[in-house]
Design a protein around this motif. Structure first.
Motif, short mmCIF file in Angstrom:
data_model
loop_
_atom_site.label_atom_id
_atom_site.label_comp_id
_atom_site.label_asym_id
_atom_site.label_seq_id
_atom_site.Cartn_x
_atom_site.Cartn_y
_atom_site.Cartn_z
N ALA A 16 0.83 -0.46 0.04
CA ALA A 16 -0.10 -0.23 -0.30
C ALA A 16 1.10 1.40 -0.03
O ALA A 16 1.03 2.19 -0.81
CB ALA A 16 -1.03 0.26 1.28
N THR A 52 -7.13 -3.80 -2.87
CA THR A 52 -6.93 -3.65 -1.72
C THR A 52 -5.88 -2.28 -1.26
O THR A 52 -6.15 -0.99 -1.10
CB THR A 52 -7.35 -4.53 -0.97
OG1 THR A 52 -8.01 -5.49 -0.78
CG2 THR A 52 -6.51 -4.08 1.11
N GLU A 56 -6.31 1.40 -0.05
CA GLU A 56 -5.51 2.52 0.99
C GLU A 56 -4.60 3.69 0.51
O GLU A 56 -4.68 4.66 1.09
CB GLU A 56 -5.46 1.26 1.28
CG GLU A 56 -5.90 -0.09 1.84
CD GLU A 56 -4.63 -1.01 2.89
OE1 GLU A 56 -3.27 -0.84 2.86
OE2 GLU A 56 -5.26 -2.12 3.24
N GLN A 59 -7.23 6.45 -0.85
CA GLN A 59 -6.96 6.94 1.23
C GLN A 59 -6.41 7.59 1.65
O GLN A 59 -7.06 9.22 2.72
CB GLN A 59 -7.90 6.45 2.28
CG GLN A 59 -9.24 5.17 2.09
CD GLN A 59 -9.96 4.15 2.65
OE1 GLN A 59 -8.92 3.65 3.58
NE2 GLN A 59 -10.71 3.45 2.39
#
Length: 212
Positions: A16, A52, A56, A59
């Motif tokens: 991420a 995923t 992340e 965000q």
């Protein structure tokens, strides 16, 4: 969307952070343009990862202000404004002024010598009226100063804010336009740093950037 990204090698929780760096740099260099819509599935396919880590990363970019999200409507690259540029500039100079004072109290003689070298590079760039050189040398000095604070909160704040600061301050130019006057101020700044005079260094930094 514009040019493709190189696929990433999945490495668990680190992934991420890697996606964040890739997307952040793409926003900085314009591969992801202001206002461009971002779809996590498209980005995941281009990067060769699952959705995923992309979610992340998006965000985190939203928290940094580089991405805007309207639930059930869109996720897009934010459009920087003049107000955002000015507020980022003000925040950065006050932050670095405090960091300078702390770093000059705590750094070793060797660390101080490196800081002075970076200040010398700023002076050299100012003498030839090289705005990009001033910005590059200043970024290196401030990165070094943050480390010399030995303060984990300063380090974390800068780590999270770095990409936003770089994007929001794009197009920066010196506040003091006269290269002779500006260089005189940078020389005084350099000498204050060498003397570990944090208060004077901070005062000169604010003068150089037009911050009261």
């Amino acid at each position: 969307m514009s040019s493709a990204f190189a696929p990433l090698e999945p490495r668990g929780a680190v992934l991420a952070g890697e996606v964040y760096q890739v997307l952040g740099e793409a926003i900085l260099d314009g591969r992801l343009a202001p206002g461009e819509r971002l779809r996590d599935q498209d980005l995941a396919e281009r990067l060769g990862v699952s959705r995923t880590p992309v979610r992340e990363a998006l965000q985190r970019l939203e928290r940094a202000g580089l991405v805007e999200v309207a639930p059930n409507k869109y996720t897009r690259v934010s459009v920087p404004s003049r107000r955002l540029h000015d507020d980022t500039h003000e925040f950065f100079i006050y932050l670095m002024g405090g960091a300078l004072q702390l770093a000059l109290q705590r750094c070793t003689e060797d660390e101080l010598a490196h800081t002075v070298e970076h200040a010398d590079a700023i002076v050299a760039a100012s003498r030839i009226d090289d705005a990009e050189g001033i910005m590059t040398a200043s970024a290196r000095l401030f990165e070094h100063v943050i480390d010399d604070t030995q303060n984990v909160v300063f380090m974390r704040v800068m780590r999270e804010a770095e990409i936003a600061i770089r994007r929001n301050l794009a197009g920066w130019h010196p506040f003091v336009e006269c290269p002779i006057r500006r260089t005189e101020l940078y020389v005084r700044f350099r000498d204050a740093v060498a003397a570990r005079d944090g208060a004077e260094a901070e005062s000169l930094l604010r003068t150089l950037h037009g911050i009261p």
